[in-house]
Design a protein around this motif. Sequence first.
Motif, mmCIF file in Angstrom:
data_model
loop_
_atom_site.group_PDB
_atom_site.id
_atom_site.type_symbol
_atom_site.label_atom_id
_atom_site.label_comp_id
_atom_site.label_asym_id
_atom_site.label_seq_id
_atom_site.Cartn_x
_atom_site.Cartn_y
_atom_site.Cartn_z
ATOM 1 N N SER A 56 29.309 16.650 -13.591
ATOM 2 C CA SER A 56 28.704 16.500 -14.917
ATOM 3 C C SER A 56 28.052 15.128 -15.069
ATOM 4 C CB SER A 56 29.778 16.679 -15.996
ATOM 5 O OG SER A 56 29.228 16.557 -17.285
ATOM 6 N N SER A 60 35.577 30.129 -17.683
ATOM 7 C CA SER A 60 34.928 29.357 -16.622
ATOM 8 C C SER A 60 33.913 30.139 -15.804
ATOM 9 C CB SER A 60 36.004 28.795 -15.680
ATOM 10 O OG SER A 60 35.426 28.113 -14.600
ATOM 11 N N THR A 67 39.048 19.997 -11.415
ATOM 12 C CA THR A 67 38.581 19.523 -12.716
ATOM 13 C C THR A 67 37.959 18.132 -12.611
ATOM 14 O OG1 THR A 67 40.314 20.806 -13.818
ATOM 15 C CG2 THR A 67 39.283 19.043 -15.086
ATOM 16 N N ARG A 94 28.104 23.958 -25.856
ATOM 17 C CA ARG A 94 28.348 22.837 -24.956
ATOM 18 C C ARG A 94 27.705 23.112 -23.609
ATOM 19 N NH1 ARG A 94 32.337 18.913 -25.862
ATOM 20 N NH2 ARG A 94 33.515 19.151 -27.804
ATOM 21 N N GLN A 95 27.676 22.101 -22.758
ATOM 22 C CA GLN A 95 27.132 22.275 -21.425
ATOM 23 C C GLN A 95 28.040 23.183 -20.593
ATOM 24 O OE1 GLN A 95 26.373 18.511 -19.553
ATOM 25 N NE2 GLN A 95 24.697 17.987 -20.939
ATOM 26 N N PHE A 130 37.200 23.241 -18.326
ATOM 27 C CA PHE A 130 38.270 23.681 -19.227
ATOM 28 C C PHE A 130 38.949 24.944 -18.702
ATOM 29 C CE2 PHE A 130 39.669 26.044 -23.076
ATOM 30 C CZ PHE A 130 40.643 25.151 -23.496
ATOM 31 N N PHE A 174 31.316 21.777 -18.985
ATOM 32 C CA PHE A 174 32.493 21.594 -19.836
ATOM 33 C C PHE A 174 33.382 22.828 -19.789
ATOM 34 C CE2 PHE A 174 34.616 22.447 -23.865
ATOM 35 C CZ PHE A 174 35.367 21.297 -24.026
ATOM 36 N N TYR A 175 32.773 24.009 -19.945
ATOM 37 C CA TYR A 175 33.558 25.249 -19.923
ATOM 38 C C TYR A 175 34.133 25.525 -18.538
ATOM 39 C CZ TYR A 175 31.323 25.997 -24.441
ATOM 40 O OH TYR A 175 30.906 25.853 -25.731
ATOM 41 N N TYR A 214 34.522 18.501 -11.153
ATOM 42 C CA TYR A 214 33.518 18.951 -12.120
ATOM 43 C C TYR A 214 33.093 17.819 -13.056
ATOM 44 C CZ TYR A 214 34.643 23.692 -10.623
ATOM 45 O OH TYR A 214 34.832 24.828 -9.886
ATOM 46 N N ALA A 215 34.035 16.933 -13.381
ATOM 47 C CA ALA A 215 33.668 15.769 -14.202
ATOM 48 C C ALA A 215 32.653 14.901 -13.470
ATOM 49 C CB ALA A 215 34.925 14.961 -14.538
#
Length: 412
Positions: free
Chosen positions: A398, A328, A391, A285-286, A293, A289-290, A394-395
């Motif tokens: 992205s 992360s 979080t 995954r990109q 998470f 994403f990590y 970060y979305a």
Amino acid sequence: MIARAVHFYVNSFRGLSRGVWLLALVMLINRSGTMVIPFLTLYLTQKLDFTLGQAGLIMGFFGAGSIVGGWLGGFLTDRIGYYKVQLYSFLASGFMWMLLLFTKSFWSIAIAVFFTSVVADAFRPANMVAVGVYSREENRTRSISLIRMAINLGWSVGPALGGLLIKLFGYHWLFILDGATCFLAGVFLAITLPEKEKPPTEDASPQEEESHERHSPWKDPLYLVFILSSLGMAIAFLQFLFTLPVYLKEDLLYSEDQIGLLMALNGVLIAVLEMPLIYFLEARRQKLFYIAFGTLLIGLAYLTLALSSWWGFVLLCFILLTLGETVSFPFHTTFALERGKAASRGKYMGLYSMMWSVAVILAPMAGMQIAQFFGFGTLWYVAVGLTLLGTLGYALVSRLHGSQRKATPVRT
């Protein structure tokens, strides 16, 4: 099945350069002496009888020095090179940690902590640039993970030994051994690892190379959103270092050696899990994403601590913090490192280091004040909220990153 697991674990270490392995060994030597910082708030409150608020302010001076050191390290890395900055930082910080032992008043400690932090944290941007120089793009995240593994192996030794030394001999040995391992790491670096020239900027013409040299991360909107998003996560995570030991000591009545063992658990788990985990995850995954998470796992760790003070929940908190960090942080550093081309990585990593330094200021100052006036339970809920905000940030990064890649081919 055991043979396959061992084979997979061994494969996760293959393909890394000799330079990366030697950098990791240098960090292992240095971090094995990490004893002052994990116990500095306890030293200030238990040994010197400072209040929680005073201890938080002194740690704020440490963070202010980190900001200056991060900027200075990034600036000097692009001027005199990553190698000299690492070497001089090791040698000078060894002297400063020992000098700190002889300061006792509030202002003398605050000033000494500030300059120690400047010298020590000038190392960070240079070290991250060095990883970029000695690694290849296809294994850069694993190279960063190997450095982190060495750091955390050292971390598993330093706090555990530090807690034992406090119990047997007192706090002064922490400063002596921390300084000595800085000297030893500098000498080992100078003897074993030759300087390697920075590679030319990937896929860049001479004109583009010159442009990247002038490029500032302050003019990169996506990177700035990433840095701001990381700040809340970092403030929350750093409660693990600054306020969680005080909570365990004062509210739950844990001893220093018990606290040291719990903190050492973090280092041991990372040493065992991170390399194979990153090897398994890195191409699936990109990176963002990590990063998101792992940030959620950090928030979940503080939520368990807020729900109960039972020892099982305390242990679960440490495990979740470790898993969040493991998932992360390697991708976090890789994203920051690769955002700049080779010629501008000192500037990019300087700002990245400064972000962590701002968090080092705000985490103890805000954390100690919240704990003193509203209680530790409130602090843990605030930490959960900060990870949720991180979080969401970060979305957004992205989404911006995806739009940018569709518009122009930007390598990250």
